[in-house]
Every structure is written in structure tokens, then in C-alpha cells.
Design an enzyme around this catalytic site. Sequence first.
Site, PDB file in Angstrom:
ATOM      1  N   ASP A  35       3.368  -0.315   1.803  1.00 37.40           N
ATOM      2  CA  ASP A  35       3.367  -0.053   0.155  1.00 37.40           C
ATOM      3  C   ASP A  35       2.459  -0.882  -0.691  1.00 37.40           C
ATOM      4  O   ASP A  35       1.739  -1.929  -0.336  1.00 37.40           O
ATOM      5  CB  ASP A  35       4.839  -0.717  -0.267  1.00 37.40           C
ATOM      6  CG  ASP A  35       5.883   0.496   0.123  1.00 37.40           C
ATOM      7  OD1 ASP A  35       5.644   1.280   0.890  1.00 37.40           O
ATOM      8  OD2 ASP A  35       6.933   0.240  -0.615  1.00 37.40           O
ATOM      9  N   ASP A  36       2.253  -0.252  -1.909  1.00 34.96           N
ATOM     10  CA  ASP A  36       1.492  -1.001  -3.043  1.00 34.96           C
ATOM     11  C   ASP A  36      -0.107  -0.742  -2.854  1.00 34.96           C
ATOM     12  O   ASP A  36      -0.810  -1.526  -3.622  1.00 34.96           O
ATOM     13  CB  ASP A  36       1.858  -2.391  -3.162  1.00 34.96           C
ATOM     14  CG  ASP A  36       3.223  -2.538  -3.611  1.00 34.96           C
ATOM     15  OD1 ASP A  36       3.981  -1.486  -3.558  1.00 34.96           O
ATOM     16  OD2 ASP A  36       4.047  -3.707  -3.510  1.00 34.96           O
TER      17      ASP A  36
ATOM     18  N   HIS B  49       3.876   0.985 -10.856  1.00 34.91           N
ATOM     19  CA  HIS B  49       4.836   0.035 -10.189  1.00 34.91           C
ATOM     20  C   HIS B  49       5.611  -0.623 -11.035  1.00 34.91           C
ATOM     21  O   HIS B  49       5.861  -1.642 -10.953  1.00 34.91           O
ATOM     22  CB  HIS B  49       4.157  -0.701  -9.531  1.00 34.91           C
ATOM     23  CG  HIS B  49       4.929  -1.460  -7.963  1.00 34.91           C
ATOM     24  ND1 HIS B  49       5.937  -2.158  -8.325  1.00 34.91           N
ATOM     25  CD2 HIS B  49       4.681  -0.977  -6.828  1.00 34.91           C
ATOM     26  CE1 HIS B  49       6.489  -2.732  -6.863  1.00 34.91           C
ATOM     27  NE2 HIS B  49       5.585  -1.777  -6.380  1.00 34.91           N
TER      28      HIS B  49
ATOM     29  N   HIS C  54       3.630  -3.817   3.568  1.00 27.25           N
ATOM     30  CA  HIS C  54       2.637  -3.871   2.387  1.00 27.25           C
ATOM     31  C   HIS C  54       1.276  -3.930   2.870  1.00 27.25           C
ATOM     32  O   HIS C  54       0.823  -4.894   3.634  1.00 27.25           O
ATOM     33  CB  HIS C  54       3.273  -5.042   1.327  1.00 27.25           C
ATOM     34  CG  HIS C  54       4.550  -4.447   0.667  1.00 27.25           C
ATOM     35  ND1 HIS C  54       5.545  -5.074   1.248  1.00 27.25           N
ATOM     36  CD2 HIS C  54       4.942  -4.027  -0.449  1.00 27.25           C
ATOM     37  CE1 HIS C  54       6.679  -4.564   0.495  1.00 27.25           C
ATOM     38  NE2 HIS C  54       6.184  -4.004  -0.605  1.00 27.25           N
TER      39      HIS C  54
ATOM     40  N   HIS D 291       3.936   6.147  -5.100  1.00 24.13           N
ATOM     41  CA  HIS D 291       4.833   4.957  -5.221  1.00 24.13           C
ATOM     42  C   HIS D 291       4.735   4.689  -6.707  1.00 24.13           C
ATOM     43  O   HIS D 291       4.793   3.468  -7.284  1.00 24.13           O
ATOM     44  CB  HIS D 291       4.143   3.974  -4.458  1.00 24.13           C
ATOM     45  CG  HIS D 291       5.060   2.802  -4.357  1.00 24.13           C
ATOM     46  ND1 HIS D 291       6.459   2.708  -4.402  1.00 24.13           N
ATOM     47  CD2 HIS D 291       4.927   1.351  -4.243  1.00 24.13           C
ATOM     48  CE1 HIS D 291       6.970   1.508  -4.133  1.00 24.13           C
ATOM     49  NE2 HIS D 291       5.871   0.406  -4.307  1.00 24.13           N
TER      50      HIS D 291
HETATM   51 ZN   LIG Z   1       6.046  -1.531  -4.021  1.00 20.60          ZN
END
Ligand SMILES: [Zn+2]
Length: 314
Positions: A136-137, A191, A283, A187
Site C-alpha cells: 500500500d501507499d 489517503h 507497504h 487506494h
Molecule cells: Zn494506506
Amino acid sequence: MKIKSACHFILPAFLLLNTAALAQNMDTAGTGGQASLTTVTPAAKIDNGQTQIAALPLSTYPPASAAMPTKSALLQSSKKNRKPSKVADNNKTKKLAPKVLSKQNEDPLLISARIISSAKPESNDPQDKWVALTFDDGPSPVYTPQILAILRENGIHATFCVVGRQIKKYPELVKQIVAEGHKVANHSMNHDEFLYKKAKKKIKQEVLCENALLAEIIPQTPIEYYRTPAGNWNLSLRKMVAAWGMKPLGWSIDSKDWQRPGVEKIVSNVENHLHNGAVILMHDGGGDRSESVEALKKIICKLKTESYKFAFPK
Ligand SMILES: [Zn+2]
């Protein structure tokens, strides 16, 4: 690439594309919840936990313990926050009369709105064990290439839940992720961990503008999943995502690499909850992910030693 104007022009095309895909995406349920950043409040976690329970078919309850709230937290939250009308989104689902449950099961949107957190087997052999890795991210110019290299060396495909503001900066990395056989999940643009509380207009902007951006960068690639920031779901958000043709994506094992607890702790967080069908949360962006990179090597080694195979979430 003129990315800024993308949202206005590509949105209708994306909706058509993914609405067509929706019919094929009826899915089983699972857990949800994510905690990629450190600002998640207990309240948000409780909401997430309730959603996880609601999303489960009774036959699969409970899921992996890693993503589950404690029993006392569930009891406490259901006493505090819930009105009878919201029963579909909390743990009281277990007590619904068969007639009500049957009505829910007939609603295709509700079925599509279930959070998925299990890996899709790529064989019919019951002896095979599967996990899905998710990152993620990102994309991050520092860590995403390192993670891609590790996956490439090991012949593994994973799912990257990318953030819109990062996509704008690093569209080439998004192309590389797809070119190397991985999947890309939405995503959100910025955020916002409390997106589920926002007006529909704002949610639409955060989710669909990212899809529009992705449609410019990787036009041949439908976006199959949406993972909401910090895993903070409610029923309304899940139904929106499903109506837009995406699967709400959760996980069943949180590596907690976002806490940066040290490489060994990240590895043990995964090992201690390892199970067939796991969706593992890690991540590649959102901060210093050097521990995640090192932990990933060890996690893959462990998984391969235990004969796990790698798949995508189903
Ligand atoms: Zn995230």
C-alpha cells in the site's frame, strides 16, 4: 502526460468499463481494515471491525485473528453505537432471522460490496496453499523498485494499492508494476483515513479521479479493487465501491510494517498468523519502508519453505 485533466474526460469511460466487469465479480466475503498510518483512532478501528463481521458469510466466521477486533471491543461498540436499522453493518448480523438474511443475499450489490480478504487459488489441487501479497501507499521511487526487484527474482506477482498523489508523480512506476504482471488497486487520491464519513461527492472525487488517472497511465488495465485508507469502511462506502465496479479489498494478515517495529517483528507478525488463503498487508510507500523491504525477503523465504504459492485476492 496531461494527467490533471484526466478525471473529467475518462470517468464516463471507466464507469462503463468497470460496470461491465461488476457482473463477473460476485465474490465471497472477508475481513477488511487497514492501518497504514499512525493516526487511526480507536473509533475508526471499531467501525472497521464491525464491517468485517458484517461482510462475512456465516459459514466462514471467524476469519484470521489478525484482522479481527476483540470480542469485548465488539460487544462494547455494538452497545454504544448501533441502531437497529444499521444491523447489516455490525456483528448483530449473526442474529438476523433467516428471512432477513435471505433477502440480503438476494441483493447483488450487497454481495459485491463484501470486503474480500482471501487469496484466489490458481489451481484445483486442494493440497496447494495460497497467499496474496499486497503493498500500500506507493508508488515510491525508493522502495517500489526494490520490492519489484524482490518479487521479480522470486517469480511472484502481487497487488499494489496505489495513492493518486503518488501516481501523478511517478506514472512510470505504475506502468512498470503492470508490465511486470502485478495488479494495481485504487487506494484513493489523497489517503484520507476518514473518507467514509465524507459526502458522496468527496468520496467520488477521491476514488473515481484516481481511476481516471490510472486509465490514462495504464488504459488497458481495469481496476479491480479499491482498498480504502486505513481500512475504514462502512456499508455506504462499500456499496459505492461495488456500484463503481470494484471489489472492496481488505486483508487477513497485517504485517504492521507501518509501525516500523523492526524487521524481525514484521516477519513474526506474518508468520504468527499465516494461513492458507491469506491476504498479507505490507507497504511500499507512505514513509521509510526499508524494514518492509528486508522483511519481505524473509517472509517470501518462509512462505516458499512452507510451500505456499502466490496469487491475487479473489
Ligand atoms: Zn494506506
